[in-house]
Design a protein around this motif. Sequence first.
Motif, mmCIF file in Angstrom:
data_model
loop_
_atom_site.group_PDB
_atom_site.id
_atom_site.type_symbol
_atom_site.label_atom_id
_atom_site.label_comp_id
_atom_site.label_asym_id
_atom_site.label_seq_id
_atom_site.Cartn_x
_atom_site.Cartn_y
_atom_site.Cartn_z
ATOM 1 N N ILE A 80 0.845 -1.204 0.000
ATOM 2 C CA ILE A 80 0.000 0.000 0.000
ATOM 3 C C ILE A 80 0.880 1.252 0.000
ATOM 4 C CG2 ILE A 80 -1.599 1.354 1.443
ATOM 5 C CD1 ILE A 80 -2.762 -1.503 2.267
ATOM 6 N N GLN A 81 1.886 1.262 0.909
ATOM 7 C CA GLN A 81 2.790 2.423 0.984
ATOM 8 C C GLN A 81 3.588 2.582 -0.300
ATOM 9 O OE1 GLN A 81 4.912 1.234 4.474
ATOM 10 N NE2 GLN A 81 3.407 2.108 5.880
ATOM 11 N N THR A 82 4.060 1.453 -0.842
ATOM 12 C CA THR A 82 4.873 1.492 -2.063
ATOM 13 C C THR A 82 4.069 2.021 -3.248
ATOM 14 O OG1 THR A 82 6.167 -0.377 -1.271
ATOM 15 C CG2 THR A 82 6.251 0.062 -3.635
ATOM 16 N N PHE A 83 2.833 1.546 -3.388
ATOM 17 C CA PHE A 83 2.014 1.978 -4.522
ATOM 18 C C PHE A 83 1.650 3.460 -4.381
ATOM 19 C CE2 PHE A 83 0.408 -2.607 -5.580
ATOM 20 C CZ PHE A 83 1.715 -2.957 -5.885
ATOM 21 N N ARG A 84 1.492 3.928 -3.149
ATOM 22 C CA ARG A 84 1.267 5.379 -2.953
ATOM 23 C C ARG A 84 2.485 6.170 -3.413
ATOM 24 N NH1 ARG A 84 -1.449 4.965 2.892
ATOM 25 N NH2 ARG A 84 -3.476 4.278 2.111
ATOM 26 N N ARG A 85 3.672 5.656 -3.057
ATOM 27 C CA ARG A 85 4.911 6.330 -3.483
ATOM 28 C C ARG A 85 5.011 6.374 -5.003
ATOM 29 N NH1 ARG A 85 10.325 3.948 -1.126
ATOM 30 N NH2 ARG A 85 11.240 5.281 -2.732
ATOM 31 N N ILE A 86 4.671 5.264 -5.634
ATOM 32 C CA ILE A 86 4.730 5.220 -7.109
ATOM 33 C C ILE A 86 3.753 6.235 -7.702
ATOM 34 C CG2 ILE A 86 4.205 3.809 -9.166
ATOM 35 C CD1 ILE A 86 5.355 1.393 -7.708
ATOM 36 N N ARG A 87 2.533 6.304 -7.144
ATOM 37 C CA ARG A 87 1.548 7.250 -7.694
ATOM 38 C C ARG A 87 2.038 8.691 -7.574
ATOM 39 N NH1 ARG A 87 -2.250 4.208 -4.696
ATOM 40 N NH2 ARG A 87 -2.817 5.966 -3.366
ATOM 41 N N LYS A 88 2.672 8.984 -6.417
ATOM 42 C CA LYS A 88 3.161 10.340 -6.169
ATOM 43 C C LYS A 88 4.308 10.668 -7.132
ATOM 44 C CE LYS A 88 4.423 13.037 -2.197
ATOM 45 N NZ LYS A 88 5.111 12.952 -0.918
ATOM 46 N N GLU A 89 5.256 9.724 -7.234
ATOM 47 C CA GLU A 89 6.422 9.929 -8.080
ATOM 48 C C GLU A 89 6.008 10.019 -9.552
ATOM 49 O OE1 GLU A 89 10.191 7.749 -6.765
ATOM 50 O OE2 GLU A 89 9.971 7.013 -8.809
ATOM 51 N N ALA A 90 5.070 9.147 -9.954
ATOM 52 C CA ALA A 90 4.676 9.068 -11.367
ATOM 53 C C ALA A 90 3.825 10.258 -11.800
ATOM 54 C CB ALA A 90 3.912 7.757 -11.620
ATOM 55 N N LYS A 91 3.334 11.023 -10.829
ATOM 56 C CA LYS A 91 2.498 12.182 -11.151
ATOM 57 C C LYS A 91 3.234 13.128 -12.111
ATOM 58 C CE LYS A 91 -0.217 15.760 -8.922
ATOM 59 N NZ LYS A 91 -0.602 16.434 -7.692
ATOM 60 N N ALA A 92 4.552 13.255 -11.902
ATOM 61 C CA ALA A 92 5.336 14.184 -12.718
ATOM 62 C C ALA A 92 6.026 13.505 -13.893
ATOM 63 C CB ALA A 92 6.390 14.847 -11.828
ATOM 64 N N LEU A 93 5.738 12.201 -14.104
ATOM 65 C CA LEU A 93 6.523 11.451 -15.102
ATOM 66 C C LEU A 93 5.723 11.158 -16.370
ATOM 67 C CD1 LEU A 93 8.175 8.810 -12.716
ATOM 68 C CD2 LEU A 93 9.277 10.838 -13.696
ATOM 69 N N PRO A 94 6.398 11.233 -17.525
ATOM 70 C CA PRO A 94 5.750 10.787 -18.764
ATOM 71 C C PRO A 94 5.803 9.255 -18.877
ATOM 72 C CG PRO A 94 7.945 11.600 -19.238
ATOM 73 C CD PRO A 94 7.739 11.766 -17.748
ATOM 74 N N VAL A 95 5.132 8.732 -19.888
ATOM 75 C CA VAL A 95 5.170 7.292 -20.160
ATOM 76 C C VAL A 95 6.619 6.822 -20.258
ATOM 77 C CG1 VAL A 95 4.722 5.624 -22.019
ATOM 78 C CG2 VAL A 95 2.911 7.159 -21.263
ATOM 79 N N GLY A 96 6.949 5.726 -19.578
ATOM 80 C CA GLY A 96 8.319 5.227 -19.613
ATOM 81 C C GLY A 96 8.567 4.208 -18.516
ATOM 82 N N GLU A 97 9.828 3.752 -18.414
ATOM 83 C CA GLU A 97 10.199 2.745 -17.411
ATOM 84 C C GLU A 97 11.058 3.395 -16.328
ATOM 85 O OE1 GLU A 97 11.933 -0.549 -19.539
ATOM 86 O OE2 GLU A 97 10.204 -0.634 -20.885
ATOM 87 N N TYR A 98 10.737 3.090 -15.073
ATOM 88 C CA TYR A 98 11.397 3.757 -13.954
ATOM 89 C C TYR A 98 11.740 2.765 -12.848
ATOM 90 C CZ TYR A 98 9.381 7.729 -16.376
ATOM 91 O OH TYR A 98 9.041 8.637 -17.335
ATOM 92 N N LEU A 99 12.518 3.255 -11.840
ATOM 93 C CA LEU A 99 12.892 2.443 -10.683
ATOM 94 C C LEU A 99 12.523 3.179 -9.410
ATOM 95 C CD1 LEU A 99 16.543 1.067 -11.154
ATOM 96 C CD2 LEU A 99 14.429 -0.272 -10.982
ATOM 97 N N LEU A 100 11.865 2.486 -8.475
ATOM 98 C CA LEU A 100 11.594 3.061 -7.165
ATOM 99 C C LEU A 100 12.673 2.537 -6.219
ATOM 100 C CD1 LEU A 100 9.277 4.789 -5.766
ATOM 101 C CD2 LEU A 100 8.542 2.614 -4.796
#
Length: 255
Positions: A80-100
């Motif tokens: 739950i915490q991890t997916f929240r972090r991804i949503r927050k981080e991805a808010k500013a990101l375009p389509v692509g592959e990333y690392l948390l």
Amino acid sequence: MKEIRPVENILSSCLVCGSMPTIKSHLIPRAMAREVQVGKAHAVAFKPGKFSYTQSGLYEQNILCAACDNKLGLAEKLAIQTFRRIRKEAKALPVGEYLLSGIAGDSILRFICGVLWKYSVASKENGRIALGRYQDILQKTAFTSIDVPSGVDAILCRLKRHKDDDEVFAYRAPSPDRKEGVNGYRLLVGGIFIFLKLDRQIPARGALARASIRNRPDLPYVVLHAEDFEEYKLPSKLINNDGRLSSFLDKQEKQ
Ligand SMILES: [Zn+2]
């Protein structure tokens, strides 16, 4: 008020350790089912008052004791915490592959295995799935600290509906699927589309080869447009028809 438990619940024993009694186990973590309400309100803002289904999620009474349910609960909290972090981080990101950074892929895989295992022992009405020989493998992966077997892997995709999206618009119970020539299951929780691979084959190229999470010290994820996924298209259609979104969210599709 004192809780009155049905007789069969008192008599049933935990499917993992055999202890009695069993407790109420949510199939999709309750916190993840609840997160959807924010997204749902947002999604139906154009039709006020027309969509009022509750999303507390489905549960089973006879599958796990408190200790075993807690074990899954720890993995679920991290997810739950991890997916929240991804949503927050991805808010500013375009389509692509990333690392948390700092989240091990295997810890998220154990969470996914736990959810799938629960659906494999759920009632038919709650959307039971047939995992075959993988049922035992997923149980061990979710409830013990064995290495995640090589046939079990996953890819995580953050689905964005618009440029600044950081919300959760739906969740979806697991349903069988095939991607890049391998078998597995798709599910949607916490705004993250997951394809869990249950197959000994490892595709040589493609998204699964590049972004799968098993054995990774930092967590790979992919940002994609939600409109390309049936998990977005189907609920939108149901909302427009004022259909029962909950029947889509909680059950796998009829085969
Ligand atoms: Zn137990």
